[in-house]
Design a protein around this motif. Structure first.
Motif, short mmCIF file in Angstrom:
data_model
loop_
_atom_site.label_atom_id
_atom_site.label_comp_id
_atom_site.label_asym_id
_atom_site.label_seq_id
_atom_site.Cartn_x
_atom_site.Cartn_y
_atom_site.Cartn_z
N GLY A 150 -58.41 13.74 -21.49
CA GLY A 150 -58.67 12.54 -20.80
C GLY A 150 -57.78 12.06 -19.81
O GLY A 150 -58.07 11.12 -19.36
N ASN A 151 -56.51 12.51 -20.12
CA ASN A 151 -55.55 11.85 -19.08
C ASN A 151 -55.92 12.33 -17.52
O ASN A 151 -55.91 13.55 -17.27
CB ASN A 151 -54.27 12.18 -19.35
N LEU A 152 -56.03 11.50 -16.54
CA LEU A 152 -56.21 11.72 -15.23
C LEU A 152 -54.95 12.65 -14.71
O LEU A 152 -53.80 12.35 -14.78
CB LEU A 152 -56.44 10.65 -14.33
N GLU B 95 -57.50 2.25 -19.56
CA GLU B 95 -58.11 2.65 -20.68
C GLU B 95 -57.43 3.48 -21.65
O GLU B 95 -57.72 3.49 -22.69
CB GLU B 95 -59.27 3.51 -19.93
N ALA B 96 -56.66 3.97 -21.03
CA ALA B 96 -55.62 4.97 -22.07
C ALA B 96 -54.79 3.88 -22.75
O ALA B 96 -54.67 4.13 -24.10
CB ALA B 96 -54.73 5.81 -21.32
N GLU C 229 -63.27 9.04 -23.68
CA GLU C 229 -64.18 8.51 -22.49
C GLU C 229 -63.35 7.90 -21.35
O GLU C 229 -62.33 7.03 -21.87
CB GLU C 229 -65.30 7.83 -23.14
N ARG C 230 -63.71 8.45 -20.29
CA ARG C 230 -62.99 7.63 -19.09
C ARG C 230 -63.93 7.45 -18.06
O ARG C 230 -65.04 8.21 -17.87
CB ARG C 230 -61.81 8.63 -18.40
N GLN C 231 -63.65 6.33 -17.34
CA GLN C 231 -64.69 5.74 -16.59
C GLN C 231 -63.91 5.80 -15.18
O GLN C 231 -62.84 5.21 -15.11
CB GLN C 231 -65.44 4.57 -17.07
N PHE C 232 -64.56 6.07 -14.20
CA PHE C 232 -64.17 6.05 -12.64
C PHE C 232 -65.14 5.21 -11.84
O PHE C 232 -66.22 5.24 -12.27
CB PHE C 232 -63.89 7.33 -12.19
N LYS D 124 -57.34 2.26 -31.20
CA LYS D 124 -57.49 3.42 -32.23
C LYS D 124 -56.43 3.14 -33.28
O LYS D 124 -56.27 3.54 -34.39
CB LYS D 124 -57.39 4.80 -31.60
N ARG E 215 -57.36 2.10 -13.43
CA ARG E 215 -58.33 2.11 -14.52
C ARG E 215 -58.03 3.16 -15.52
O ARG E 215 -58.33 2.82 -16.68
CB ARG E 215 -59.95 2.28 -13.87
N SER E 216 -58.03 4.37 -15.08
CA SER E 216 -57.64 5.41 -16.19
C SER E 216 -56.29 4.97 -17.11
O SER E 216 -56.47 5.30 -18.23
CB SER E 216 -57.41 6.51 -15.20
N ASP F 281 -57.37 2.14 -25.08
CA ASP F 281 -57.86 3.04 -26.32
C ASP F 281 -56.86 3.19 -27.18
O ASP F 281 -57.27 2.98 -28.49
CB ASP F 281 -58.24 4.35 -25.43
N ARG G 77 -48.25 6.74 -14.97
CA ARG G 77 -49.20 6.29 -15.96
C ARG G 77 -48.72 6.60 -17.36
O ARG G 77 -48.53 5.81 -18.29
CB ARG G 77 -50.39 7.17 -15.79
#
Lengths: 409, 491
Positions: free
Chosen positions: A152-154, B193-194, A107-110, B201, B189-190, B197, B159
């Motif tokens: 899910g990587n932007l 999260e990566a 899941e990714r949020q923006f 995990k 943000r991305s 996560d 990133r």
């Protein structure tokens, strides 16, 4: 047939005994990569879906972290979905679930860069995402166009709401993007500003941008497949009609200018374009880059759901829930069948059956042939459903504001 | 000119050679791409520094801004020789088969360039840069993304580097939010999260203490603090209990919402003066319409006065002039006299005769000035409304407008936004227009347009406008005593 509520112990047992994902994945063959399928025509070819909808046909169901009217897509073992959350619905979610187990993969949020206000019936996550098989292109009512890879990587981010702050609709935007070759095509059309844009799928850069009629428009682009040496074209619908556009350059190849609906979208079957225009109108593009009109049928008028063509028949459902079947060659109405509406969701057609979901989450499976239609099963999912289903690998996927379901034999 | 025969390598940030026996610096591209000391790559962007550790573990940081980042296919050729973080692109020639990857022909590298290489090799024994400096570089790359996907390719690699380095970068990435655009913060943000996560995990968990400290630091970006909080909650069920009660006046409206929600629940469970006091505390922090409605209803039921207009910062007193012609929607683009100069004593030719400025006030809780009801629903017309906001300082604020009509808004004579949309619904805070107020009087001018639609749902002719900060808290005119200050002082 009596509707069945799925919140039963039996349904939960079905979920608990879902087949492990590895088994399912090994048999994967087809994807459903954008709104109304790979060809944007709501037809699932070569699929065998459960026509007897019940608790036993639910392979799994999962809770979603946000609202959404967008439909799921299926790519390479993942069910990909968008949602929005937060007081202002400005939190944009991109979600991936395993097709086999329904387990959340990532899941990714923006944060939305554009306006998020919309009618309560809609959601910021109204457009259905699209994929080229390697990337996911998630689009939202805020005009955020976000590309991630399948992990899910932007990859890139276009804040079209920020770049073009007047291209918004206070009721919400719903047009879903399509992918043709290396180009992502999106329609961003409102009263205040309107354009269509072709974006490079890899870099996110603008390949072309064309002005469109300045009027609120909720339709989605459609694909006219290439044939006889002609390249595939993107069909852009608006209140003015339908423009066939070269997906590489944005150049308009031909224009159908007799007006069209701003809610249900056109459908293509073979070389025939079925347009929600003055009821239903069909045209056929010809070799010289123009088209010829075949027929117009005012008695086959669609409501919110887009028309579907299967086995030589057009199917439209009006706001009250009356399903009308027409002959795709002549436009003659063949029969009508009363369904339990109202419908926002476009049905999906597969193997002689149509799968409907009304706004209250009531599903109807209709067996259709030229002699008539018959409701063969019904199921009450009990939640608001406005999206169109996805079909892949003999399974059907549908979502509400709170849930995502997989149906399979 | 760079030698034609040299194998040209462009390396991505933080390339690491893991097979020291092959470590010979061979070809380094020195034109508009660079290594080390090249001064500038793109306007405003300095080259990354080159970092060397002892020669046996040579670590290079090159910067390449345009081409190589798109050419990841070569990555596989480095397999077995390179660490995971190594990525390179061979622009002209493939690496020699069977030989060391780096033993390319070095003819043609002039003395100056070798001097650069030597200088770098020398530097590697004496100067190590910290990981944090590298992370800062990558974070700056993420912060530099722009419209039309500008900088996306570089951001992807930044990133990847940050994610590969793991949990140490979580807080620096969050710190990068401060001052970033929303677009850039989405890259941050991305990335966060990566990494997070990955940590969960892998069972390594999150750096709880550091993230908690970050959440508590109200000088940091409100969005970043919320992000950290939400990830911490995945591991700490009691975090809400621990943090939220003290966040009633937090710069982040989501924290405020949570704090208000808890107080409202407490107030509902209480009675009498205690309940009133809790509701009043909740109101002090409430910035969302739904919560304010609930609180105000409860307080008013207890016969406690609540000024919702003031709470939200609505502007209730205006002067209006009109109608001017907007038949066939022509008026939106016509600059009628009030657009050119506001003269309160002047009279003009209007749509239906002479018009002059008239005062209009609203007592509506949500500051709605209803032209259709308070004046008249002139079809195909437009009106101007003006008011003056006295600011006690030069400051950035948001003007939040709601209207179902087409509109234009000027602040101190400058057009700050315009929108030609009719009757597609309206709501509070429908439009958020950031503006800079000057100290003293600020003149607001609003043009509101009505069309000629006949449908019942297309008859509204109204607007509401408030002045607030980014959280939605009212910014009141100079000299106004806020209810909040009274609550803070315990009155």
């Amino acid at each position: 047939m009596k509707p069945l509520k799925i919140k039963s112990l039996f349904a939960r047992l079905c979920l608990a005994t879902a087949i492990p994902s590895a088994v399912i994945n090994s048999a994967l063959a087809a994807d459903w990569k954008q709104f109304r399928g790979n060809n944007a025509n709501s037809v699932a070819t070569g699929e065998t879906l459960p026509t007897e909808l019940s608790g036993t046909s639910i392979a799994w169901q999962v809770d979603l972290p946000g609202r959404g009217v967008s439909g799921p897509i299926v790519v390479g073992g993942q069910v990909l979905l968008t949602a929005s959350s937060g007081y202002s619905q400005n939190r944009l979610h991109g979600l991936s679930y395993d097709v086999g187990s329904g387990e959340l993969q990532w899941e990714r949020q923006f944060e939305a860069t554009g306006r998020t206000g919309c009618h309560s019936k809609m959601s910021v996550a109204t457009p259905t995402p699209a994929s080229d098989g390697q990337r996911v292109f998630a689009f939202y009512s805020s005009n955020d166009l976000i590309c991630t890879d399948l992990q899910g990587n932007l990859q890139w981010y276009r804040g079209l709401g920020e770049e073009f702050p007047n291209a918004s609709n206070s009721l919400g935007m719903s047009s879903s993007p399509i992918v043709i070759g290396p180009t992502v095509i999106a329609q961003v059309e409102s009263d205040a500003e309107a354009f269509a844009i072709g974006v490079d799928a890899i870099s996110g850069a603008t390949k072309w941008k064309i002005d469109r009629p300045r009027k609120a428009n909720w339709t989605s682009p459609t694909i006219l497949p290439g044939a006889e040496g002609r390249p595939a074209l993107a069909l852009l619908q608006s209140s003015k009609g339908v423009s066939a556009v070269d997906p590489e350059t944005g150049k308009v190849v031909w224009d159908f200018a007799d007006g069209a609906s701003t809610i249900p979208s056109s459908t293509v079957v073979g070389n025939t374009v079925v347009i929600p225009s003055n009821g239903l109108t069909t045209i056929k593009p010809v070799a010289d880059g123009t088209f010829e009109e075949v027929w117009n049928a005012s008695r086959l008028s669609p409501g919110t759901a887009s028309p579907v063509v299967m086995d030589g028949m057009t199917f439209t459902v009006n706001p009250a829930g009356a399903l009308a079947a027409g002959d795709v060659e002549s436009g003659d109405r063949l029969w009508q069948l009363r369904l339990k509406g109202p419908f926002s969701s476009t049905p999906v057609a597969s193997n002689g059956y149509l799968f409907f979901f009304n706004e209250d989450g009531f599903a109807s499976v209709v067996k259709a042939n030229r002699d008539g239609g018959e409701i063969v099963s019904e199921l009450d999912l009990g939640e608001k459903i406005l999206c169109s289903p996805a079909v892949a690998n003999n399974a059907l996927y549908i979502r509400s504001d709170q849930q995502l379901w997989k149906f399979a034999e | 000119m760079f030698a034609r025969s040299v194998t040209r390598l462009v390396c991505f940030p933080q390339a690491t050679l893991v097979d020291p026996s092959h470590c010979k610096v061979a070809g380094i591209r020195l034109d508009h791409h660079c290594f080390g000391f090249a001064p500038r790559l793109l306007p405003g962007k300095r080259a990354r520094t080159v970092q060397f550790q002892p020669v046996s573990h040579l670590e290079l940081t090159f910067v390449h801004r345009r081409q190589a980042v798109e050419r990841l296919a070569v990555e596989g050729q480095a397999e077995g020789m390179m660490a995971k973080r190594w990525r390179c692109d061979i622009l002209e020639a493939p690496p020699p088969r069977g030989g060391p990857f780096w033993s390319a022909n070095t003819r043609g590298i002039d003395n100056m360039k070798w001097k650069l290489v030597a200088a770098v090799l020398l530097a590697c024994t004496t100067s190590l840069q910290s990981e944090s400096l590298q992370a800062a570089d990558e974070i700056e790359t993420l912060r530099s993304v722009g419209a039309e996907a500008a900088g996306a390719a570089q951001a992807r690699h930044a990133r990847d580097v940050l994610v590969a380095e793991g949990a140490d970068n979580l807080v620096p990435v969050l710190e990068g939010f401060r001052g970033s655009t929303v677009l850039a913060s989405n890259w941050l943000r991305s990335t966060f999260e990566a990494i997070a996560d990955q940590q969960l995990k892998s069972g390594k968990g999150l750096p709880q203490a550091e993230l908690l400290s970050f959440v508590r630091d109200t000088t940091q970006s409100p969005a970043a603090r919320r992000l950290a909080y939400e990830w911490l909650r995945k591991e700490s069920a009691d975090l809400e209990e621990q943090l939220i009660p003290s966040m009633l006046l937090d710069p982040n409206p989501e924290f405020r919402r949570d704090a208000v929600s808890r107080l409202v629940d407490q107030a509902k469970a209480a009675n009498g003066p205690k309940a009133i006091k809790i509701y009043q505390s909740a109101l002090a922090g409430a910035v969302h319409e739904d919560q304010v409605k609930i609180i105000a209803e409860a307080l008013r039921a207890a016969e406690v006065e609540v000024d919702i207009q003031k709470h939200f910062g609505f502007l209730p007193s205006w002067k209006v002039i009109g109608p001017f012609n907007n038949r066939d929607l022509v008026g939106f683009s016509i600059a009628y006299p009030p657009e050119k100069k506001i003269e309160i004593a002047a009279e003009y030719d209007g749509q239906l005769g002479q018009v002059s400025w008239q005062p209009i006030n609203t007592e509506d809780d949500y500051g709605v000035v209803d032209i259709g009801k308070q004046i008249e629903n002139y079809k195909g017309s437009l009106m101007y409304a003006t008011t003056t906001f006295r600011s006690d300082q030069a400051q950035s604020v948001e003007l939040r407008l709601g209207t179902p009509n087409a509109w234009k808004l000027w602040v101190n004579g400058e057009l700050v936004f315009q929108r030609e949309e009719y009757h597609r619904s309206t709501q509070m805070d429908q439009y958020k227009v950031p503006v800079e107020l000057q100290k003293g009087d600020n003149v607001l001018l609003l043009k509101v347009c009505q069309n000629e639609q006949e449908q019942s749902w297309a008859q509204d002719y109204k607007f509401q406008l408030r002045v607030c900060d980014a959280t939605g808290s009212a910014v009141l005119p100079a000299g106004t005593i806020s209810d909040l200050s009274q609550i803070k002082s315990g009155n």
